[in-house]
Design a protein around this motif. Structure first.
Motif, short mmCIF file in Angstrom:
data_model
loop_
_atom_site.label_atom_id
_atom_site.label_comp_id
_atom_site.label_asym_id
_atom_site.label_seq_id
_atom_site.Cartn_x
_atom_site.Cartn_y
_atom_site.Cartn_z
N MET A 1 0.83 -1.19 0.00
CA MET A 1 0.00 0.00 0.00
C MET A 1 0.87 1.25 0.00
O MET A 1 0.58 2.20 -0.69
N ARG A 2 1.91 1.24 0.80
CA ARG A 2 2.76 2.44 0.89
C ARG A 2 3.42 2.74 -0.45
O ARG A 2 3.44 3.89 -0.89
N SER A 3 3.96 1.72 -1.10
CA SER A 3 4.61 1.93 -2.40
C SER A 3 3.62 2.44 -3.43
O SER A 3 3.93 3.33 -4.22
N ALA A 4 2.42 1.87 -3.43
CA ALA A 4 1.39 2.31 -4.38
C ALA A 4 1.00 3.75 -4.11
O ALA A 4 0.79 4.54 -5.05
N SER A 5 0.89 4.12 -2.85
CA SER A 5 0.54 5.50 -2.50
C SER A 5 1.61 6.48 -2.96
O SER A 5 1.29 7.53 -3.53
N LEU A 6 2.86 6.14 -2.73
CA LEU A 6 3.95 7.02 -3.15
C LEU A 6 4.04 7.11 -4.67
O LEU A 6 4.27 8.20 -5.23
N ALA A 7 3.86 6.00 -5.36
CA ALA A 7 3.88 6.01 -6.82
C ALA A 7 2.73 6.84 -7.36
O ALA A 7 2.90 7.62 -8.31
N SER A 8 1.56 6.70 -6.76
CA SER A 8 0.40 7.47 -7.21
C SER A 8 0.61 8.97 -6.99
O SER A 8 0.29 9.79 -7.84
N MET A 9 1.17 9.32 -5.85
CA MET A 9 1.46 10.72 -5.55
C MET A 9 2.43 11.29 -6.59
O MET A 9 2.22 12.39 -7.11
N SER A 10 3.47 10.54 -6.91
CA SER A 10 4.44 11.00 -7.91
C SER A 10 3.78 11.18 -9.27
O SER A 10 4.03 12.17 -9.96
N LEU A 11 2.94 10.23 -9.65
CA LEU A 11 2.21 10.33 -10.91
C LEU A 11 1.32 11.57 -10.93
O LEU A 11 1.28 12.32 -11.92
N MET A 12 0.64 11.83 -9.83
CA MET A 12 -0.27 12.97 -9.75
C MET A 12 0.49 14.30 -9.82
O MET A 12 0.05 15.23 -10.50
N PHE A 13 1.64 14.40 -9.15
CA PHE A 13 2.45 15.62 -9.23
C PHE A 13 2.97 15.83 -10.65
O PHE A 13 2.97 16.94 -11.17
N ALA A 14 3.44 14.75 -11.29
CA ALA A 14 3.95 14.86 -12.66
C ALA A 14 2.84 15.27 -13.62
O ALA A 14 3.05 16.11 -14.50
N ALA A 15 1.65 14.71 -13.45
CA ALA A 15 0.52 15.07 -14.31
C ALA A 15 0.15 16.53 -14.13
O ALA A 15 -0.10 17.26 -15.10
N ASP A 16 0.14 17.00 -12.87
CA ASP A 16 -0.18 18.39 -12.58
C ASP A 16 0.81 19.33 -13.26
O ASP A 16 0.41 20.36 -13.81
N VAL A 46 -4.59 -1.68 -5.79
CA VAL A 46 -5.02 -1.04 -4.55
C VAL A 46 -5.60 0.35 -4.76
O VAL A 46 -6.28 0.87 -3.88
N MET A 47 -5.33 0.98 -5.90
CA MET A 47 -5.96 2.25 -6.22
C MET A 47 -5.86 2.51 -7.72
O MET A 47 -5.00 1.97 -8.40
N LEU A 48 -6.79 3.31 -8.18
CA LEU A 48 -6.80 3.73 -9.58
C LEU A 48 -6.60 5.24 -9.58
O LEU A 48 -7.08 5.93 -8.69
N VAL A 49 -5.91 5.74 -10.59
CA VAL A 49 -5.72 7.18 -10.73
C VAL A 49 -6.24 7.60 -12.10
O VAL A 49 -5.78 7.09 -13.12
N THR A 50 -7.22 8.50 -12.09
CA THR A 50 -7.71 9.04 -13.35
C THR A 50 -6.84 10.23 -13.72
O THR A 50 -6.39 10.98 -12.86
N VAL A 51 -6.58 10.39 -15.02
CA VAL A 51 -5.75 11.50 -15.50
C VAL A 51 -6.40 12.04 -16.76
O VAL A 51 -6.80 11.29 -17.65
N GLY A 52 -6.52 13.37 -16.84
CA GLY A 52 -7.09 13.98 -18.02
C GLY A 52 -7.00 15.49 -17.97
O GLY A 52 -6.52 16.07 -16.99
#
Length: 74
Positions: A1-16, A46-52
């Motif tokens: 869970m922790r790794s997925a959370s950190l990876a998702s956060m990085s993806l979200m910052f990069a997308a932003d 463990v989680m999905l991230v929408t990007v658009g």
């Protein structure tokens, strides 16, 4: 869970940084995701991230309480 959370956060910052909006989906049918993406049983989504691209007039973020109302450092 922790790794997925950190990876998702990085993806979200990069997308932003690229002008994209993101959203996290936590409540989903794990087996349906496995089936849709042909994932083996050894992979646990463990989680999905929408990007658009954001839509004009859309809320940039839902309204939230001020941090001071929900956090106290002691």
């Amino acid at each position: 869970m922790r790794s997925a959370s950190l990876a998702s956060m990085s993806l979200m910052f990069a997308a932003d940084e690229q002008g994209l909006s993101t959203g996290v989906v936590g409540g989903f049918d794990t087996e349906a995701v496995r089936s849709a993406f042909n994932l083996p049983s050894s992979i646990l989504p463990v989680m999905l991230v929408t990007v658009g691209y954001p839509t004009a007039g859309n809320w940039p973020q839902k309204l939230r309480k001020p941090l001071q109302e929900v956090l106290e450092i002691i």
